[in-house]
Design an enzyme around this catalytic site. Structure first.
Site, mmCIF file in Angstrom:
data_model
loop_
_atom_site.group_PDB
_atom_site.id
_atom_site.type_symbol
_atom_site.label_atom_id
_atom_site.label_comp_id
_atom_site.label_asym_id
_atom_site.label_seq_id
_atom_site.Cartn_x
_atom_site.Cartn_y
_atom_site.Cartn_z
ATOM 1 C CE LYS A 40 -21.221 -2.047 37.211
ATOM 2 N NZ LYS A 40 -20.879 -0.650 36.922
ATOM 3 C CB ALA A 42 -19.649 -5.659 27.077
ATOM 4 C CG ASN A 43 -18.694 -0.973 29.500
ATOM 5 O OD1 ASN A 43 -19.134 -1.011 28.356
ATOM 6 N ND2 ASN A 43 -19.349 -0.384 30.493
ATOM 7 C CB THR A 210 -11.284 2.936 42.400
ATOM 8 O OG1 THR A 210 -12.611 2.433 42.566
ATOM 9 C CG2 THR A 210 -10.421 1.840 41.804
ATOM 10 C CE LYS A 213 -12.624 15.834 41.369
ATOM 11 N NZ LYS A 213 -13.971 15.781 41.706
ATOM 12 C CB THR A 238 -21.013 5.958 32.029
ATOM 13 O OG1 THR A 238 -21.929 6.952 32.435
ATOM 14 C CG2 THR A 238 -21.665 4.591 32.093
ATOM 15 N N GLY A 241 -14.617 3.188 35.772
ATOM 16 C CA GLY A 241 -14.201 2.060 36.613
ATOM 17 C C GLY A 241 -13.848 0.851 35.749
ATOM 18 C CG ASP A 242 -16.804 -0.966 33.464
ATOM 19 O OD1 ASP A 242 -16.787 -1.640 34.513
ATOM 20 O OD2 ASP A 242 -17.839 -0.512 32.962
HETATM 21 O O1 RIB Z 1 -19.798 0.467 34.576
HETATM 22 C C1 RIB Z 1 -20.628 1.118 33.672
HETATM 23 C C2 RIB Z 1 -21.683 0.196 33.179
HETATM 24 O O2 RIB Z 1 -22.537 -0.145 34.243
HETATM 25 C C3 RIB Z 1 -22.581 0.792 32.143
HETATM 26 O O3 RIB Z 1 -22.084 0.646 30.831
HETATM 27 C C4 RIB Z 1 -23.887 0.079 32.360
HETATM 28 O O4 RIB Z 1 -24.106 -0.924 31.425
HETATM 29 C C5 RIB Z 1 -23.804 -0.487 33.771
HETATM 30 O O5 RIB Z 1 -23.906 -1.822 33.771
#
Ligand code: RIB
Length: 292
Positions: A40, A42-43, A210, A213, A238, A241-242
């Site tokens: 999360k 890094a994203n 949140t 959609k 996936t 949210g990030d």
């Molecule tokens: O929010 C998505 C992330 O949650 C994924 O990339 C995974 O690594 C989890 O940690």
């Protein structure tokens, strides 16, 4: 240019696609397997950098091949890595993701992410202090989140806490936080036993629930507002949210109004689900602006 510090997890996502999830004790044949960057923290760092912010990541990686991939990925996405350090003898964080029936389920193994301790954070104090906003999530130790909330309060730097994955949060941390962005499941744990309309009212312009959609809901001081999402055909949710959190932070740091910031964040999140992988669909700034 908005200056953002992201404190959190960096992982590699191990993603299996299947037509359905296996029952307990059952083995089924899947469709594909891929490894992609995730975590999360890094994203959110990558999403904010793609949206034009100057981003500093504070996190830990393993001294393994995944650690090198994580570092390369930050560099490719123009995220500063001065505070991303390998931990000797420890594996990188991994997320074990099943994509089936239009949604994901995830098991996270924290590994090196557990070494993002309060002491480790103190190495980045100057960077935190000079930030327009700090972003944090909950794939790192609870004490670290509390420590960062105190630092941010002390320096007067707004903190955006994305309380994912869900766990109860100390009241003091909520008080120190400027923006809190649970999804519906996380909100039900945070405000257990309380009607969430009351919870929103208790925290005007601070708690943002949140709803995928549907969009995002908050109380603006006068009334409850739902800022609607942008309908798209989802390939992989996936990282949505990030992307939302990163885009919200970028817009707030640039001084956009609350409504504009939420609209910007919703659009960025909607684009992120149109491609495979947590970071695969994270948009560039101009892609969101075209939609606006
Ligand atoms: O929010 C998505 C992330 O949650 C994924 O990339 C995974 O690594 C989890 O940690």
């Amino acid at each position: 240019m908005a200056k953002i510090t992201v404190i959190g997890s960096s992982s590699i996502d191990l993603v299996v696609t299947a037509s359905r999830r296996p029952e307990k004790g059952e083995t089924i044949i899947g469709e594909s397997f891929k490894t992609v960057p995730g975590g999360k923290g890094a994203n959110q760092a990558v999403a904010a950098a793609r949206l034009g912010a100057e981003v500093y990541m504070v996190g830990c990686i393993g001294d393994d091949v995944f650690g090198k991939e994580i570092l390369d990925n930050f560099r490719k996405n123009n995220v500063h890595t001065d505070y991303v350090e390998p931990v000797t003898g420890v594996e990188s964080g991994t997320a074990h993701i099943t994509l089936a029936e239009g949604d994901n389920s995830i098991i996270v193994v924290q590994a090196a992410n557990q070494y993002v301790t309060p002491d480790y954070i103190d190495k980045a104090l100057n960077t935190i202090q000079a930030s327009d906003i700090v972003l944090i999530q909950q794939e790192i130790p609870e004490d670290t989140v509390e420590h960062v909330s105190e630092i941010c309060k002390m320096y007067g730097v707004p903190l955006l806490l994305n309380p994912a994955p869900a766990r109860p949060i100390r009241k003091k941390v909520i008080e120190n936080t400027a923006y809190l962005t649970p999804n519906e499941l996380e909100a039900s744990i945070l405000f257990e036993g309380e009607d969430f309309h009351d919870a929103l009212k208790r925290y005007p312009n601070k708690v943002f629930i949140t709803e995928g959609k549907n969009g995002v809901r908050y109380f603006d001081g006068g009334q409850e507002v739902l800022v609607p999402g942008n309908p798209v055909t989802a390939v992989d949710t996936t990282g949505a949210g990030d992307t939302f959190n990163a885009a919200f932070a970028v817009a707030l740091a640039e001084g956009k109004s609350m409504k504009e910031s939420l609209r910007f964040a919703n659009l960025a999140a909607s684009l992120s689900v149109t491609k495979f992988g947590a970071q695969g669909g994270m948009p560039l700034r101009n892609e969101v602006e075209e939609l606006l």
